[in-house]
Design a protein around this motif. Structure first.
Motif, PDB file in Angstrom:
ATOM      1  N   ALA A   1      -2.722   9.715 -19.681  1.00 37.29           N
ATOM      2  CA  ALA A   1      -2.915   9.171 -21.039  1.00 37.29           C
ATOM      3  C   ALA A   1      -2.641   7.675 -21.035  1.00 37.29           C
ATOM      4  N   GLY A   2      -1.585   7.254 -20.326  1.00 31.43           N
ATOM      5  CA  GLY A   2      -1.293   5.830 -20.238  1.00 31.43           C
ATOM      6  C   GLY A   2      -2.372   5.065 -19.502  1.00 31.43           C
ATOM      7  N   ALA A   3      -2.859   5.640 -18.386  1.00 32.65           N
ATOM      8  CA  ALA A   3      -3.922   4.977 -17.628  1.00 32.65           C
ATOM      9  C   ALA A   3      -5.191   4.845 -18.464  1.00 32.65           C
ATOM     10  N   ILE A   4      -5.551   5.894 -19.185  1.00 31.00           N
ATOM     11  CA  ILE A   4      -6.763   5.860 -20.015  1.00 31.00           C
ATOM     12  C   ILE A   4      -6.622   4.824 -21.128  1.00 31.00           C
TER      13      ILE A   4
ATOM     14  N   TYR B   1       0.823  -1.209   0.000  1.00 28.34           N
ATOM     15  CA  TYR B   1       0.000   0.000   0.000  1.00 28.34           C
ATOM     16  C   TYR B   1       0.862   1.266   0.000  1.00 28.34           C
ATOM     17  N   SER B   2       1.598   1.470   1.094  1.00 26.84           N
ATOM     18  CA  SER B   2       2.280   2.741   1.297  1.00 26.84           C
ATOM     19  C   SER B   2       3.451   2.929   0.332  1.00 26.84           C
ATOM     20  N   LYS B   3       4.329   1.924   0.232  1.00 23.31           N
ATOM     21  CA  LYS B   3       5.466   2.060  -0.676  1.00 23.31           C
ATOM     22  C   LYS B   3       5.000   2.071  -2.122  1.00 23.31           C
ATOM     23  N   GLY B   4       4.102   1.161  -2.480  1.00 20.20           N
ATOM     24  CA  GLY B   4       3.609   1.124  -3.859  1.00 20.20           C
ATOM     25  C   GLY B   4       2.970   2.428  -4.267  1.00 20.20           C
ATOM     26  N   SER B   5       2.172   3.013  -3.372  1.00 20.23           N
ATOM     27  CA  SER B   5       1.540   4.308  -3.651  1.00 20.23           C
ATOM     28  C   SER B   5       2.588   5.394  -3.843  1.00 20.23           C
ATOM     29  N   ALA B   6       3.615   5.399  -2.971  1.00 22.64           N
ATOM     30  CA  ALA B   6       4.668   6.414  -3.076  1.00 22.64           C
ATOM     31  C   ALA B   6       5.415   6.299  -4.397  1.00 22.64           C
ATOM     32  N   ILE B   7       5.647   5.072  -4.845  1.00 25.08           N
ATOM     33  CA  ILE B   7       6.372   4.879  -6.104  1.00 25.08           C
ATOM     34  C   ILE B   7       5.519   5.332  -7.293  1.00 25.08           C
ATOM     35  N   LEU B   8       4.224   5.056  -7.267  1.00 25.28           N
ATOM     36  CA  LEU B   8       3.356   5.546  -8.344  1.00 25.28           C
ATOM     37  C   LEU B   8       3.284   7.071  -8.327  1.00 25.28           C
ATOM     38  N   ARG B   9       3.322   7.662  -7.143  1.00 21.97           N
ATOM     39  CA  ARG B   9       3.339   9.127  -7.046  1.00 21.97           C
ATOM     40  C   ARG B   9       4.611   9.684  -7.672  1.00 21.97           C
ATOM     41  N   GLN B  10       5.750   9.016  -7.414  1.00 16.85           N
ATOM     42  CA  GLN B  10       7.001   9.424  -8.048  1.00 16.85           C
ATOM     43  C   GLN B  10       6.912   9.283  -9.563  1.00 16.85           C
ATOM     44  N   LEU B  11       6.319   8.177 -10.001  1.00 16.42           N
ATOM     45  CA  LEU B  11       6.209   7.941 -11.443  1.00 16.42           C
ATOM     46  C   LEU B  11       5.362   9.022 -12.101  1.00 16.42           C
ATOM     47  N   ALA B  12       4.250   9.388 -11.459  1.00 19.74           N
ATOM     48  CA  ALA B  12       3.390  10.437 -12.006  1.00 19.74           C
ATOM     49  C   ALA B  12       4.153  11.762 -12.097  1.00 19.74           C
ATOM     50  N   ALA B  13       4.969  12.063 -11.071  1.00 17.14           N
ATOM     51  CA  ALA B  13       5.753  13.300 -11.096  1.00 17.14           C
ATOM     52  C   ALA B  13       6.802  13.259 -12.195  1.00 17.14           C
ATOM     53  N   SER B  14       7.405  12.087 -12.437  1.00 15.73           N
ATOM     54  CA  SER B  14       8.447  11.959 -13.454  1.00 15.73           C
ATOM     55  C   SER B  14       7.877  12.030 -14.866  1.00 15.73           C
ATOM     56  N   LEU B  15       6.756  11.345 -15.094  1.00 13.73           N
ATOM     57  CA  LEU B  15       6.149  11.325 -16.425  1.00 13.73           C
ATOM     58  C   LEU B  15       5.390  12.615 -16.716  1.00 13.73           C
ATOM     59  N   GLY B  16       4.856  13.234 -15.680  1.00 13.32           N
ATOM     60  CA  GLY B  16       3.945  14.365 -15.861  1.00 13.32           C
ATOM     61  C   GLY B  16       2.523  13.850 -15.967  1.00 13.32           C
ATOM     62  N   ASP B  17       1.570  14.662 -15.519  1.00 13.54           N
ATOM     63  CA  ASP B  17       0.176  14.225 -15.502  1.00 13.54           C
ATOM     64  C   ASP B  17      -0.349  13.840 -16.880  1.00 13.54           C
ATOM     65  N   ASP B  18       0.040  14.601 -17.909  1.00 10.30           N
ATOM     66  CA  ASP B  18      -0.498  14.315 -19.238  1.00 10.30           C
ATOM     67  C   ASP B  18      -0.151  12.890 -19.670  1.00 10.30           C
ATOM     68  N   VAL B  19       1.094  12.506 -19.484  1.00  8.49           N
ATOM     69  CA  VAL B  19       1.517  11.155 -19.878  1.00  8.49           C
ATOM     70  C   VAL B  19       0.960  10.108 -18.924  1.00  8.49           C
ATOM     71  N   PHE B  20       1.009  10.397 -17.629  1.00  6.66           N
ATOM     72  CA  PHE B  20       0.538   9.426 -16.637  1.00  6.66           C
ATOM     73  C   PHE B  20      -0.916   9.051 -16.896  1.00  6.66           C
TER      74      PHE B  20
END
Length: 607
Positions: free
Chosen positions: A400-403, A379-398
């Motif tokens: 767009a990939g999820a959609i 939960y906690s670590k996985g969420s933190a890593i996805l938060r880092q990924l979203a910051a690295s990719l940027g919201d538009d890419v993050f």
């Protein structure tokens, strides 16, 4: 008959998924005839390549089984498995059985409210409890639509995954649902107190036991407001409308979990209906839970993990999105700070123990072992890593990939690699350079956190990888810097064992806002400065980060308990009066005080 069963192995699930395609389930339940058992008739229509397989079934007794019109001997049922020999092409299996009402939070749980003697029933099919309600092929990647027909006491209301109507007193007919994994199937039945609303074309409702009806009435406006705000934000972010018809939130008694994301009928433990005065932190926790379960309607329900080894991704995604959406669109803008207090150390301490494990790639060879490594890391670590990924990719890419992921696998199943493939494609299309393979190998497939510390003599940030799990991870985060009485923040990227940080500072707090995943440990000078500085901090996020730095230092035996007591004694008088007992006091009195100098407990009580 016993409800004991063999856990489903991954190779068995793969073989069964390759053999079968489930067309639909038709389930008839009589909940009115007995207090200990109920009658269940399941009709499963499926196509097969032909050959032997098995159905999952855990009844009290079996009255009749037919496959394609021919009788199947109930005596062949053993350890929760009914062997059948399928024809090539269409097949129809009918199982008529008596099933157990359970009282362990699994299956169809029946509870009697001690306040007034009324009985309530709700379904909890995760992870292998569905076969105690209806016969099924119980694995996440054999999705199918369900049609339920329920007989219940005349004064009961029955809610399911799909919209339903009472056709006559005690008889409930439900629409055919969207394709669901077996572990999402639920019914909520009883003399519930119901409250209805609507938003953006989505019928909304809440339910609770009658004995706490007045409390649900008091909370309904807040619950509906949060629900509506979250729907609007998820629709904006995902661009895909909620796909499961009605949205019911049921607060049920004797629930084992915090909540369960059943499509169309989410169940919550009913202490989340507040029957007394509660703190803001408890309201934040409820709001993030509402948002977390709603995030699952897309990630988990619309697209479901193919197998249990990706269950972490289900929860990490919902954890990240639940906190993010709560902070961005509800009255609880401080949700991230509260989460930092409530969840950060849960994951960090689990990740620093000898029992640590990677976030992903745990195999999960059978359904039971999938939960062995399901904890704060998931939960906690996985969420933190996805938060880092979203910051690295940027919201538009993050997003767009999820959609793309949601659209490609709509009402189906997928893997982590499918999702990361969508992110790869979205990044390439946007011209964003990001090495997802390296990110995955370093952050998701390697256990343990790096340790970050600042050396004021050398003016460098030290990065130390866990000795048993060597890694080479890059961290980008904000550092809080105290110069005199003024706090500022500076972004820093740590990509080697030592990274310069040339600042004039009385104190440096690394990663106070949880931008990365690491155990940040304050230096001695910073600890001394915090004795005067922490009481003056008004920023909730920075305050939470300071306490997490101190707790990480404590876990790593890098801070003197006397210094922690000095900081606490100075700061507690200005800490949040309501939530400090939940946030810091259990740790202080349970861990620090027993090792602190004599009189520490008395000093904290006086503070």
């Amino acid at each position: 008959m016993s409800t004991q069963s063999l856990p489903l192995r991954r190779d068995e699930a793969t073989a069964r998924a390759g053999l079968l395609k489930i067309e639909d389930y038709d389930v008839r339940l009589d909940l009115a005839s007995h207090e200990e058992t109920f009658h269940s008739v399941t009709t499963i229509r499926f196509t097969s390549k032909g050959g032997p397989t098995f159905v999952d079934l855990k009844p009290v007794s079996v009255a009749r089984i037919t496959l394609n019109g021919g009788a199947v001997d109930p005596a062949t049922l053993a350890k929760g498995r009914l062997p059948i020999n399928t024809d090539e092409g269409p097949n129809e299996l009918v199982v008529e059985a008596t099933m157990p009402f359970r009282n362990d939070g699994e299956g169809l749980h029946r509870s009697v409210d001690p306040a007034d003697g009324r009985a309530y029933v709700y379904g909890m099919c995760f992870m292998d409890a569905a076969p105690t309600i209806f016969a099924c092929f119980d694995q996440p990647d054999l999705k199918a639509p369900y049609t339920f027909h329920v007989t219940a006491p005349r004064d009961w209301t029955v809610i399911g995954n799909a919209p339903g109507t009472q056709t006559e007193p005690g008889t409930w007919e439900f629409e055919r649902s969207q394709p669901l994994s077996t572990y999402f199937v639920t019914l909520v039945a009883g003399p519930w107190h119901m409250i209805h609303d609507e938003h953006d074309g989505i019928p909304l409702s809440l339910s609770s036991r009658q004995s706490i009806a007045a409390d649900l009435d008091k909370d309904a406006e807040e619950l509906f407001t949060i629900t509506k705000q979250c729907f609007d934000e998820f629709h904006r972010l995902f661009g895909i409308r909620y796909p499961f018809g009605n949205y019911h939130q049921a607060f049920v008694p004797e629930f084992n979990a915090g909540a369960m994301e059943n499509p169309g009928c989410v169940t919550f433990r009913d202490p989340l209906v507040f029957t007394s005065r509660v703190t803001r932190g408890m309201r934040i926790q409820r709001a993030t839970t509402v948002a977390h379960e709603m995030a699952h309607q897309w990630f988990g329900d619309l697209v479901t993990p193919q197998w249990w080894d990706d269950l972490w991704l289900n929860e990490s995604f919902a954890e990240y999105m639940g906190n993010r959406v709560t902070a961005e669109v509800t009255e609880y803008a401080d949700a991230w700070a509260d989460m930092s207090y409530a969840r950060r150390q849960w994951g960090l301490t689990a990740d620093q123990r000898g029992s640590t494990h990677s976030v992903a790639g745990n195999g999960a060879e059978d359904a039971v072992s999938a939960l062995q490594n399901f904890d704060g890391i998931s939960y906690s670590k996985g969420s933190a890593i996805l938060r880092q990924l979203a910051a690295s990719l940027g919201d538009d890419v993050f997003f767009a990939g999820a959609i793309d992921h949601f659209n490609r696998h709509r009402f189906g199943n997928a893997t982590m690699h499918d999702l990361f493939g969508s992110w790869d494609a979205a990044a390439a299309e946007a011209g964003v350079e990001f090495d997802l393979d390296t990110f995955t190998s370093q952050w998701l497939l390697k256990a343990g956190p790096d340790t970050l510390s600042w050396d004021p003599a050398k003016m460098v940030v030290n990065r130390t990888a866990p000795s048993l799990h060597p890694a080479d991870r890059s961290h980008t985060f904000r550092a809080a810097i105290l110069n005199g009485t003024r706090w500022t923040t500076e972004e820093i990227t740590v990509s080697g064992d030592q990274t310069p940080l040339q600042v004039a500072a009385n104190a440096v707090v690394l990663d106070p806002y949880d931008d990365t995943w690491a155990a940040a440990i304050p230096d001695w000078e910073t600890v001394q400065a915090l004795k005067a500085a922490l009481p003056e901090i008004a920023d909730d996020g920075l305050r939470a980060g300071v306490w997490n730095n101190l707790r990480s230092a404590w876990f790593n035996a890098a801070v003197d308990p006397a210094d922690v007591i000095d900081i606490a004694e100075a700061s507690l008088p200005v800490e949040d009066v309501e939530d400090t007992p939940r946030r810091t006091m259990p740790w202080l009195f349970g861990s620090v005080v027993p090792l602190a100098p004599a009189g520490a407990r008395e000093r904290l009580h006086e503070a």
